[in-house]
Enzyme design. Structure first.
Site, PDB file in Angstrom:
ATOM      1  N   ASN A   1      73.579  31.224  -4.205  1.00 42.34           N
ATOM      2  CA  ASN A   1      74.541  30.137  -4.854  1.00 42.34           C
ATOM      3  C   ASN A   1      74.190  29.773  -6.214  1.00 42.34           C
ATOM      4  O   ASN A   1      73.143  28.828  -6.399  1.00 42.34           O
ATOM      5  CB  ASN A   1      74.539  28.953  -3.811  1.00 42.34           C
ATOM      6  CG  ASN A   1      75.158  27.946  -4.307  1.00 42.34           C
ATOM      7  OD1 ASN A   1      75.975  27.839  -5.308  1.00 42.34           O
ATOM      8  ND2 ASN A   1      74.997  26.448  -3.797  1.00 42.34           N
TER       9      ASN A   1
ATOM     10  N   HIS B   1      79.218  22.645   1.308  1.00 44.73           N
ATOM     11  CA  HIS B   1      77.976  22.371   0.858  1.00 44.73           C
ATOM     12  C   HIS B   1      77.632  20.715   0.638  1.00 44.73           C
ATOM     13  O   HIS B   1      78.264  20.078   0.439  1.00 44.73           O
ATOM     14  CB  HIS B   1      77.591  23.156  -0.724  1.00 44.73           C
ATOM     15  CG  HIS B   1      76.375  23.229  -0.976  1.00 44.73           C
ATOM     16  ND1 HIS B   1      75.794  22.317  -1.685  1.00 44.73           N
ATOM     17  CD2 HIS B   1      75.556  24.334  -1.049  1.00 44.73           C
ATOM     18  CE1 HIS B   1      74.320  22.550  -1.917  1.00 44.73           C
ATOM     19  NE2 HIS B   1      74.515  23.849  -1.418  1.00 44.73           N
TER      20      HIS B   1
ATOM     21  N   GLU C   1      76.139  19.199  -1.683  1.00 47.48           N
ATOM     22  CA  GLU C   1      76.520  18.732  -3.013  1.00 47.48           C
ATOM     23  C   GLU C   1      78.158  18.455  -2.846  1.00 47.48           C
ATOM     24  O   GLU C   1      78.467  17.405  -3.822  1.00 47.48           O
ATOM     25  CB  GLU C   1      76.110  19.607  -4.121  1.00 47.48           C
ATOM     26  CG  GLU C   1      74.526  19.552  -4.069  1.00 47.48           C
ATOM     27  CD  GLU C   1      73.950  21.021  -4.559  1.00 47.48           C
ATOM     28  OE1 GLU C   1      74.805  21.797  -5.285  1.00 47.48           O
ATOM     29  OE2 GLU C   1      72.929  21.364  -4.513  1.00 47.48           O
TER      30      GLU C   1
ATOM     31  N   GLU D   1      71.397  23.709   6.387  1.00 46.67           N
ATOM     32  CA  GLU D   1      70.905  23.636   5.258  1.00 46.67           C
ATOM     33  C   GLU D   1      70.561  22.245   5.112  1.00 46.67           C
ATOM     34  O   GLU D   1      71.366  21.157   4.839  1.00 46.67           O
ATOM     35  CB  GLU D   1      71.604  23.771   4.037  1.00 46.67           C
ATOM     36  CG  GLU D   1      72.054  25.358   3.617  1.00 46.67           C
ATOM     37  CD  GLU D   1      72.422  25.283   2.157  1.00 46.67           C
ATOM     38  OE1 GLU D   1      71.511  26.252   1.610  1.00 46.67           O
ATOM     39  OE2 GLU D   1      73.194  24.715   1.633  1.00 46.67           O
TER      40      GLU D   1
ATOM     41  N   GLY E   1      67.099  22.013  -3.214  1.00 46.06           N
ATOM     42  CA  GLY E   1      66.495  21.695  -4.315  1.00 46.06           C
ATOM     43  C   GLY E   1      65.386  20.714  -4.686  1.00 46.06           C
ATOM     44  O   GLY E   1      65.026  20.398  -5.716  1.00 46.06           O
TER      45      GLY E   1
ATOM     46  N   SER F   1      65.455  25.415  -0.808  1.00 44.88           N
ATOM     47  CA  SER F   1      64.099  25.911  -1.308  1.00 44.88           C
ATOM     48  C   SER F   1      63.524  27.271  -0.864  1.00 44.88           C
ATOM     49  O   SER F   1      62.218  27.377  -0.707  1.00 44.88           O
ATOM     50  CB  SER F   1      63.171  24.766  -1.175  1.00 44.88           C
ATOM     51  OG  SER F   1      63.719  23.502  -2.062  1.00 44.88           O
TER      52      SER F   1
HETATM   53  P1  PGA Z   1      67.777  25.418  -3.223  1.00 42.30           P
HETATM   54  O1  PGA Z   1      69.524  25.581  -3.003  1.00 42.30           O
HETATM   55  O2  PGA Z   1      67.461  27.001  -2.772  1.00 42.30           O
HETATM   56  O3  PGA Z   1      67.699  25.564  -4.713  1.00 42.30           O
HETATM   57  O4  PGA Z   1      67.012  24.623  -2.574  1.00 42.30           O
HETATM   58  C1  PGA Z   1      70.001  25.906  -1.695  1.00 42.30           C
HETATM   59  C2  PGA Z   1      71.475  25.397  -1.689  1.00 42.30           C
HETATM   60  O5  PGA Z   1      72.050  25.031  -2.695  1.00 42.30           O
HETATM   61  O6  PGA Z   1      72.291  25.782  -0.760  1.00 42.30           O
END
Ligand code: PGA
Length: 261
Positions: free
Chosen positions: A13, A103, A105, A175, A181, A220
């Site tokens: 992603n 997601h 976000e 997730e 992140g 992460s």
């Molecule tokens: P990340 O993001 O690996 O940077 O933690 C994961 C994601 O956005 O699904």
């Protein structure tokens, strides 16, 4: 070790990152070290404006041919007056095979609720895309002991507009919001508890072949922790954000997933 019933899957992603120049460079670097396996799917999800560019690069470089194209978002209607939106049919037209839905976000920054996410899931399924549905609890929900309750609510929501068979045909990405992140990867034990709960939920819905649905982990994942995480046979692969933009890390993650086979 992996289950021989399920193909492993790595989803990159890229979020809202990159330019024509950096994307071309990243794919060149990935091509130099990529090993693939028939039992592992690799999906790259660039920003929408770069989908076509990535598609062209993937089709021209034989080393990248096994990589599939995915989108990061989609709208739930197939066409019409929806300024700024892109339909599942349009993504298919571009050569996409997958789409990330729900997601965290999008849930938090763009206020997508369970209903909209379910409608996007169903529209994508009907258009022929493989939806990758993201679910996961916040830190506060985990602290309150509500992790499994939240996950089940997010899964149930898909059933309001779709069916258990549709859900099972997609990929479920667990997730935890607090791990995305942040550099705070969930422990294998924490992931296994949730992945096992998801599989029991599928089984309890009387789904034939509940063992066939892929459940991947995201949050992460990087070149240092991938091998350890992928050692669990409840984890069918990874959804990778930040580390998917660093060729060496991404290649290490791909090798760790392929090594499960
Ligand atoms: P990340 O993001 O690996 O940077 O933690 C994961 C994601 O956005 O699904």
């Amino acid at each position: 070790m992996t289950s021989d019933l399920r193909k492993s899957c790595i989803v990159a992603n890229w979020k809202m990152q990159g330019s024509f120049k950096t994307i071309a460079q990243l794919l060149t670097d990935i091509a130099k070290g990529l090993t693939t396996s028939a039992n592992t799917e690799i999906v790259i999800c660039p920003p929408a404006v770069y989908l076509q560019k990535v598609q062209t690069i993937l089709s021209k470089n034989p080393a990248l041919k096994p990589i599939r194209l995915g989108a990061q978002n989609v709208y739930c209607e197939s066409k019409g007056a929806f300024t700024g939106e892109v339909s599942a049919e349009m993504l298919m037209d571009l050569g996409c095979q997958y789409v990330i839905i729900g997601h965290s976000e999008r849930r938090t920054l763009f206020f997508e609720d369970d209903t909209l996410i379910a409608r996007k899931f169903v529209a994508s399924y009907h258009a022929g895309l493989i939806p990758i549905i993201c679910i996961g609890e916040t830190e506060a929900e985990r602290t309150q002991g509500k992790t499994v309750e939240v996950i089940y609510r997010q899964l149930e929501a898909i059933l309001q507009h779709g069916s258990i068979e549709m859900l099972a045909a997609g990929i479920i990405a667990y997730e935890p919001v607090w791990a995305i992140g942040t550099g705070l990867t969930a422990s294998i034990e924490q992931i296994e508890v949730v992945h096992t709960a998801i599989r029991s939920w599928l089984t309890n819905k009387n789904l034939l072949d509940a063992h066939k649905t892929r459940i991947v982990y995201g949050g992460s994942v990087n070149g240092q922790n991938a091998e350890r995480l992928m050692a669990s046979d409840t984890i069918d692969g990874a959804l990778v954000g930040g580390a998917s933009l660093i060729a060496n890390d991404f290649l290490t993650i791909c090798s760790s997933v392929i090594a499960r086979v």
